[in-house]
Design a protein around this motif. Structure first.
Motif, PDB file in Angstrom:
ATOM      1  N   ARG A 167      45.947  36.555  42.507  1.00  0.00           N
ATOM      2  CA  ARG A 167      46.494  37.892  42.657  1.00  0.00           C
ATOM      3  C   ARG A 167      45.515  38.794  43.394  1.00  0.00           C
ATOM      4  O   ARG A 167      44.943  39.729  42.837  1.00  0.00           O
ATOM      5  CB  ARG A 167      46.845  38.451  41.270  1.00  0.00           C
ATOM      6  CG  ARG A 167      48.014  37.690  40.655  1.00  0.00           C
ATOM      7  CD  ARG A 167      48.266  38.032  39.221  1.00  0.00           C
ATOM      8  NE  ARG A 167      49.505  37.381  38.785  1.00  0.00           N
ATOM      9  CZ  ARG A 167      49.896  37.257  37.522  1.00  0.00           C
ATOM     10  NH1 ARG A 167      49.146  37.758  36.551  1.00  0.00           N
ATOM     11  NH2 ARG A 167      51.013  36.657  37.219  1.00  0.00           N
ATOM     12  N   GLN A 168      45.334  38.469  44.682  1.00  0.00           N
ATOM     13  CA  GLN A 168      44.360  39.203  45.484  1.00  0.00           C
ATOM     14  C   GLN A 168      44.685  40.692  45.557  1.00  0.00           C
ATOM     15  O   GLN A 168      43.778  41.533  45.565  1.00  0.00           O
ATOM     16  CB  GLN A 168      44.298  38.613  46.897  1.00  0.00           C
ATOM     17  CG  GLN A 168      43.851  37.150  46.958  1.00  0.00           C
ATOM     18  CD  GLN A 168      45.025  36.178  46.976  1.00  0.00           C
ATOM     19  OE1 GLN A 168      46.111  36.494  46.509  1.00  0.00           O
ATOM     20  NE2 GLN A 168      44.787  34.987  47.521  1.00  0.00           N
ATOM     21  N   LYS A 169      45.983  41.032  45.594  1.00  0.00           N
ATOM     22  CA  LYS A 169      46.358  42.439  45.731  1.00  0.00           C
ATOM     23  C   LYS A 169      45.948  43.260  44.514  1.00  0.00           C
ATOM     24  O   LYS A 169      45.708  44.463  44.625  1.00  0.00           O
ATOM     25  CB  LYS A 169      47.868  42.561  45.970  1.00  0.00           C
ATOM     26  CG  LYS A 169      48.319  42.008  47.318  1.00  0.00           C
ATOM     27  CD  LYS A 169      49.814  42.162  47.507  1.00  0.00           C
ATOM     28  CE  LYS A 169      50.261  41.607  48.853  1.00  0.00           C
ATOM     29  NZ  LYS A 169      51.734  41.725  49.052  1.00  0.00           N
ATOM     30  N   ASN A 170      45.865  42.620  43.364  1.00  0.00           N
ATOM     31  CA  ASN A 170      45.472  43.357  42.158  1.00  0.00           C
ATOM     32  C   ASN A 170      44.030  43.824  42.208  1.00  0.00           C
ATOM     33  O   ASN A 170      43.654  44.765  41.498  1.00  0.00           O
ATOM     34  CB  ASN A 170      45.672  42.488  40.910  1.00  0.00           C
ATOM     35  CG  ASN A 170      47.130  42.342  40.528  1.00  0.00           C
ATOM     36  OD1 ASN A 170      48.025  42.699  41.296  1.00  0.00           O
ATOM     37  ND2 ASN A 170      47.380  41.826  39.344  1.00  0.00           N
ATOM     38  N   THR A 171      43.215  43.179  43.040  1.00  0.00           N
ATOM     39  CA  THR A 171      41.808  43.577  43.111  1.00  0.00           C
ATOM     40  C   THR A 171      41.643  44.972  43.708  1.00  0.00           C
ATOM     41  O   THR A 171      40.574  45.577  43.587  1.00  0.00           O
ATOM     42  CB  THR A 171      41.000  42.571  43.939  1.00  0.00           C
ATOM     43  OG1 THR A 171      41.496  42.534  45.284  1.00  0.00           O
ATOM     44  CG2 THR A 171      41.095  41.174  43.330  1.00  0.00           C
ATOM     45  N   LEU A 172      42.691  45.486  44.356  1.00  0.00           N
ATOM     46  CA  LEU A 172      42.660  46.863  44.843  1.00  0.00           C
ATOM     47  C   LEU A 172      42.335  47.835  43.716  1.00  0.00           C
ATOM     48  O   LEU A 172      41.720  48.886  43.938  1.00  0.00           O
ATOM     49  CB  LEU A 172      44.015  47.218  45.460  1.00  0.00           C
ATOM     50  CG  LEU A 172      44.255  48.683  45.865  1.00  0.00           C
ATOM     51  CD1 LEU A 172      43.318  49.071  47.005  1.00  0.00           C
ATOM     52  CD2 LEU A 172      45.717  48.884  46.258  1.00  0.00           C
ATOM     53  N   GLU A 193      40.502  42.463  37.884  1.00  0.00           N
ATOM     54  CA  GLU A 193      41.547  41.445  37.890  1.00  0.00           C
ATOM     55  C   GLU A 193      40.990  40.111  37.378  1.00  0.00           C
ATOM     56  O   GLU A 193      39.959  39.634  37.849  1.00  0.00           O
ATOM     57  CB  GLU A 193      42.118  41.278  39.295  1.00  0.00           C
ATOM     58  CG  GLU A 193      43.054  40.105  39.476  1.00  0.00           C
ATOM     59  CD  GLU A 193      44.221  40.102  38.498  1.00  0.00           C
ATOM     60  OE1 GLU A 193      44.606  39.005  38.047  1.00  0.00           O
ATOM     61  OE2 GLU A 193      44.744  41.203  38.186  1.00  0.00           O
ATOM     62  N   ARG A 194      41.695  39.509  36.437  1.00  0.00           N
ATOM     63  CA  ARG A 194      41.222  38.271  35.788  1.00  0.00           C
ATOM     64  C   ARG A 194      41.341  37.055  36.701  1.00  0.00           C
ATOM     65  O   ARG A 194      40.488  36.156  36.674  1.00  0.00           O
ATOM     66  CB  ARG A 194      42.016  38.037  34.498  1.00  0.00           C
ATOM     67  CG  ARG A 194      41.601  36.788  33.709  1.00  0.00           C
ATOM     68  CD  ARG A 194      42.406  36.688  32.425  1.00  0.00           C
ATOM     69  NE  ARG A 194      43.832  36.584  32.685  1.00  0.00           N
ATOM     70  CZ  ARG A 194      44.480  35.437  32.907  1.00  0.00           C
ATOM     71  NH1 ARG A 194      43.826  34.280  32.902  1.00  0.00           N
ATOM     72  NH2 ARG A 194      45.785  35.435  33.132  1.00  0.00           N
ATOM     73  N   ILE A 195      42.410  36.969  37.504  1.00  0.00           N
ATOM     74  CA  ILE A 195      42.621  35.788  38.361  1.00  0.00           C
ATOM     75  C   ILE A 195      42.778  36.247  39.810  1.00  0.00           C
ATOM     76  O   ILE A 195      43.862  36.144  40.402  1.00  0.00           O
ATOM     77  CB  ILE A 195      43.828  34.948  37.896  1.00  0.00           C
ATOM     78  CG1 ILE A 195      45.063  35.835  37.633  1.00  0.00           C
ATOM     79  CG2 ILE A 195      43.475  34.150  36.651  1.00  0.00           C
ATOM     80  CD1 ILE A 195      46.321  35.031  37.312  1.00  0.00           C
ATOM     81  N   PRO A 196      41.704  36.739  40.436  1.00  0.00           N
ATOM     82  CA  PRO A 196      41.802  37.279  41.795  1.00  0.00           C
ATOM     83  C   PRO A 196      42.221  36.239  42.825  1.00  0.00           C
ATOM     84  O   PRO A 196      42.783  36.594  43.874  1.00  0.00           O
ATOM     85  CB  PRO A 196      40.387  37.802  42.067  1.00  0.00           C
ATOM     86  CG  PRO A 196      39.505  37.031  41.145  1.00  0.00           C
ATOM     87  CD  PRO A 196      40.314  36.812  39.913  1.00  0.00           C
ATOM     88  N   PRO A 233      45.456  45.050  36.923  1.00  0.00           N
ATOM     89  CA  PRO A 233      44.561  44.358  35.991  1.00  0.00           C
ATOM     90  C   PRO A 233      45.066  44.528  34.556  1.00  0.00           C
ATOM     91  O   PRO A 233      45.419  45.625  34.123  1.00  0.00           O
ATOM     92  CB  PRO A 233      43.220  45.057  36.210  1.00  0.00           C
ATOM     93  CG  PRO A 233      43.275  45.518  37.638  1.00  0.00           C
ATOM     94  CD  PRO A 233      44.704  45.947  37.838  1.00  0.00           C
ATOM     95  N   GLU A 234      45.101  43.421  33.822  1.00  0.00           N
ATOM     96  CA  GLU A 234      45.743  43.392  32.515  1.00  0.00           C
ATOM     97  C   GLU A 234      45.045  44.273  31.486  1.00  0.00           C
ATOM     98  O   GLU A 234      43.848  44.519  31.564  1.00  0.00           O
ATOM     99  CB  GLU A 234      45.789  41.945  32.012  1.00  0.00           C
ATOM    100  CG  GLU A 234      44.416  41.333  31.787  1.00  0.00           C
ATOM    101  CD  GLU A 234      44.470  39.837  31.574  1.00  0.00           C
ATOM    102  OE1 GLU A 234      45.323  39.171  32.206  1.00  0.00           O
ATOM    103  OE2 GLU A 234      43.658  39.329  30.786  1.00  0.00           O
ATOM    104  N   HIS A 235      45.817  44.697  30.506  1.00  0.00           N
ATOM    105  CA  HIS A 235      45.320  45.495  29.382  1.00  0.00           C
ATOM    106  C   HIS A 235      44.530  46.722  29.839  1.00  0.00           C
ATOM    107  O   HIS A 235      43.400  46.964  29.409  1.00  0.00           O
ATOM    108  CB  HIS A 235      44.487  44.630  28.436  1.00  0.00           C
ATOM    109  CG  HIS A 235      45.300  43.649  27.653  1.00  0.00           C
ATOM    110  ND1 HIS A 235      46.462  44.004  26.997  1.00  0.00           N
ATOM    111  CD2 HIS A 235      45.124  42.319  27.423  1.00  0.00           C
ATOM    112  CE1 HIS A 235      46.966  42.921  26.400  1.00  0.00           C
ATOM    113  NE2 HIS A 235      46.185  41.904  26.646  1.00  0.00           N
ATOM    114  N   THR A 236      45.155  47.451  30.740  1.00  0.00           N
ATOM    115  CA  THR A 236      44.648  48.772  31.141  1.00  0.00           C
ATOM    116  C   THR A 236      45.785  49.762  30.938  1.00  0.00           C
ATOM    117  O   THR A 236      46.967  49.379  30.923  1.00  0.00           O
ATOM    118  CB  THR A 236      44.197  48.801  32.604  1.00  0.00           C
ATOM    119  OG1 THR A 236      45.317  48.438  33.450  1.00  0.00           O
ATOM    120  CG2 THR A 236      43.044  47.829  32.855  1.00  0.00           C
ATOM    121  N   LEU A 237      45.440  51.035  30.807  1.00  0.00           N
ATOM    122  CA  LEU A 237      46.502  52.032  30.696  1.00  0.00           C
ATOM    123  C   LEU A 237      47.355  52.058  31.956  1.00  0.00           C
ATOM    124  O   LEU A 237      48.554  52.349  31.897  1.00  0.00           O
ATOM    125  CB  LEU A 237      45.900  53.408  30.417  1.00  0.00           C
ATOM    126  CG  LEU A 237      45.361  53.599  28.994  1.00  0.00           C
ATOM    127  CD1 LEU A 237      44.738  54.982  28.839  1.00  0.00           C
ATOM    128  CD2 LEU A 237      46.446  53.391  27.948  1.00  0.00           C
TER     129      LEU A 237
END
Length: 391
Positions: free
Chosen positions: A162-167, A156-159, A72-76
């Motif tokens: 990018r389904q895997k980013n929702t992890l 995640e902004r565009i799940p 997910p964008e703009h996270t550490l």
């Protein structure tokens, strides 16, 4: 990663002086550029566009919002992965809280990038606003204190893409820019190498109208963490030229003007009645004007190579040569690996979310002579840059 370690982009110094951004490596600053940089550091600001030197590899790989292709964008977490992958510089977008803190979000509308909708205590904060002429309904950072924002978690902004980013949804909170500066300093000490940051002021005219000007608190933080100088490992960027001009009077750090699509107008131009469009700014006269207060431009990739009606690349424009002639570097945006974001020439298969031929697309853009590129997938970009410099 072993493969990347075997082939990395060659290092070339990039400066805000025209000849230095062309084909040969720059071996040092000219006397004029050095003098300009020294003057800027003494005064704290930098009225001219020339002077700061960017000690970065070329092509420069910029981790777009960190590694938003993987986290997910703009996270550490996104920033850390970009650094671990080897991105040369890592991007932050800045928006303010109600109590004046600068936080890292792509937009002040946090509906899609946080779990705010799952917080019943904030249900009444949902509202409709007009930001840069566009009506938006959701939750906005300027309606929250920092303490309130810290109760939210990033998503995640565009799940759908990018389904895997929702992890990783819910794993990280919204970072303040000061937290990012501390992280960068800490990582720089651990690695023995400065961590470069690429910092954007988002909607500066809109926020100034709310009494939440971005440039002054940003400059204060840069001074506090010694990133305000001409040689600091940091680049400032904005879609509003007036924000870059304001920053040029506050700090000496290098500056880039971002450019949207052809025919569009920067919002500060709309607000002040300036009739110029991006089409005017990419002409030699517009580039010369920007070079008077900035060291580079960040155009959309379509301004480098336009697409036809089917989404395929056509012939490159003269923008790269024209910008270089004015001493400006070019860091266009944004390369992503998924088919849906690639030019039609490089899509593979029928799944819009599958990876296409990103390496082919990178090669086409690098061949135009750009100095760097924003990428959601820094590991792919680094391999593509290594391929390009090895030729």
């Amino acid at each position: 990663m072993t493969e990347r370690a075997q082939a990395v982009p060659g290092r070339r110094t990039v400066m805000g002086v025209g000849a230095a951004v062309l084909g040969t490596a720059a071996l040092g600053l000219t006397g004029t550029a050095q003098a300009a940089g020294n003057t800027a550091e003494r005064s704290g600001g930098h009225g001219s566009g020339h002077g700061p030197r960017l000690d970065l590899p070329v092509p420069t790989v910029i981790g777009h919002r960190g590694t938003s292709g993987y986290r997910p964008e703009h996270t550490l977490g996104s920033y850390q992965l970009a650094l671990d992958m080897g991105a040369h510089i890592i991007e932050q977008d800045l928006v303010p809280t109600r109590d004046g803190h600068l936080v890292c979000r792509h937009e002040n509308d946090i509906t899609a990038t946080t779990d705010v909708s799952a917080h019943p205590e904030f249900a009444s904060r949902r509202t409709t606003k007009t930001v840069d002429g566009l009506p938006l309904t959701g939750w906005f950072t300027e309606d929250f204190t920092l303490a309130e924002l810290k109760t939210l978690r990033a998503t995640e902004r565009i799940p759908g893409n990018r389904q895997k980013n929702t992890l990783y949804d819910g794993r990280w909170e919204i970072p303040t820019f000061e937290e990012v500066l501390r992280w960068a300093d800490r990582e720089g000490r651990r690695r023995g190498k400065q961590v470069w940051l690429y910092v954007e002021t988002k909607h500066p005219t809109y926020f100034r109208g709310l009494g939440l000007g971005l440039e002054e608190p940003l400059a204060k933080l840069l001074r506090r963490y010694n990133r305000h100088r001409a040689q600091s490992p940091l680049i400032l960027q904005s879609f509003e030229p007036s924000s870059i001009q304001r920053l040029s009077r506050l700090v000496a750090a290098p500056r880039v003007v971002l450019l949207s699509g052809a025919g569009t107008r920067p919002w500060d131009f709309v607000a002040t009645g300036d009739p110029r469009t991006v089409d005017d700014l990419v002409k030699p006269a517009g580039l010369k004007w920007m070079a008077s207060f900035a060291q580079g431009i960040g155009p959309t990739l379509d301004l480098i190579i336009p697409k036809d009606g089917s989404g395929r690349l056509t012939s490159p424009t003269t923008l790269v040569d024209d910008a270089h002639a004015q001493g400006l570097i070019l860091h266009p945006y944004t390369m992503r690996n998924e088919n849906t974001f690639l030019p039609a020439d490089f899509r593979r298969g029928t799944d819009p979310n599958a990876y296409g031929d990103a390496f082919g697309a990178f090669a086409a853009y690098f061949a135009t002579g750009i100095d760097g590129i924003f990428s959601d997938n820094p590991d792919t970009a680094l391999l593509a840059a290594a391929d390009f410099t090895a030729k």
